[in-house]
Design an enzyme around this catalytic site. Sequence first.
Site, mmCIF file in Angstrom:
data_model
loop_
_atom_site.group_PDB
_atom_site.id
_atom_site.type_symbol
_atom_site.label_atom_id
_atom_site.label_comp_id
_atom_site.label_asym_id
_atom_site.label_seq_id
_atom_site.Cartn_x
_atom_site.Cartn_y
_atom_site.Cartn_z
ATOM 1 N N LYS A 83 -9.253 -2.521 -3.006
ATOM 2 C CA LYS A 83 -7.726 -2.946 -3.017
ATOM 3 C C LYS A 83 -6.666 -2.300 -3.799
ATOM 4 O O LYS A 83 -7.049 -2.038 -4.868
ATOM 5 C CB LYS A 83 -7.870 -4.512 -3.507
ATOM 6 C CG LYS A 83 -7.788 -5.620 -2.249
ATOM 7 C CD LYS A 83 -8.015 -6.837 -3.053
ATOM 8 C CE LYS A 83 -7.162 -7.897 -2.186
ATOM 9 N NZ LYS A 83 -7.233 -9.004 -2.824
HETATM 10 C C1 E4P Z 1 -5.984 -11.625 -1.177
HETATM 11 O O1 E4P Z 1 -6.887 -10.709 -0.837
HETATM 12 C C2 E4P Z 1 -5.559 -12.240 -2.442
HETATM 13 O O2 E4P Z 1 -6.739 -12.442 -3.137
HETATM 14 C C3 E4P Z 1 -5.229 -13.639 -2.139
HETATM 15 O O3 E4P Z 1 -5.193 -14.350 -0.924
HETATM 16 C C4 E4P Z 1 -4.044 -14.122 -3.044
HETATM 17 O O4 E4P Z 1 -3.618 -15.511 -2.759
HETATM 18 P P1 E4P Z 1 -2.503 -16.405 -3.664
HETATM 19 O O5 E4P Z 1 -1.435 -16.135 -3.303
HETATM 20 O O6 E4P Z 1 -3.283 -17.767 -3.580
HETATM 21 O O7 E4P Z 1 -2.799 -15.661 -5.048
#
Ligand code: E4P
Length: 220
Positions: A83
């Site tokens: 990522k």
């Molecule tokens: C996506 O890959 C992220 O890990 C995640 O969905 C972020 O979500 P949040 O806004 O609840 O932190």
Amino acid sequence: MKLFIDTANIDHIKEMNALGIISGVTTNPSLCSKEGKDFKSSIAEIASIVNGPISAEAVSTTRDGIIQEARELSQIASNIVVKIPIMEEGLAATKVLSAEGIKINMTLVFSANQALLAAQVGAAYVSPFIGRLDDIGHDGIAELDKIVTIYDIYDIKTEIISASIRHPLHVIQSAQVGADIATIPYNILKQMLKHPLTDIGIERFLEDWKKLQETASPIK
Ligand code: E4P
């Protein structure tokens, strides 16, 4: 639409994997920090549990730093996806890494423009954050819809992961607009399964079955 679990919690991943409903995992530095375990060994363990893409986030902020980190992360297991946040250094690094065959999930995406840029550099996945857009009074699903439409028009192969899901309705809406994947927190996966009429139905069927056992005459 495929379902991923959005967590670094090993027990939750094992539980959902055993149900057969998840085909990948996404983590991020906040989710990993919540578990308080060694990052690389946790990612290795997750990658050995789930037979699907496992996103592990690079935290370097320079192009070369991201490239080095991504190469190291990709060595942990063959199903690792790195990522990388959408920023100039992230785009430049993704261009290099994608060409090497390392799968990148371009993260922290909040607009169709950013998603278009992620596609140019060969990202395998793009993660629009639906819930965080809703949190600031924007329409996350509308932005996701735009990305799906644009990717469809140009037959862009980057897979769209609907991320930052806040409730079960977000999952339905993500499927309705055509996201390839939704990455979902554990508690929301549980909520998706629950329906009071299912519970009542099971209870009633079991009661009636019990009555039948008590009253039916044995077959001769
Ligand atoms: C996506 O890959 C992220 O890990 C995640 O969905 C972020 O979500 P949040 O806004 O609840 O932190």
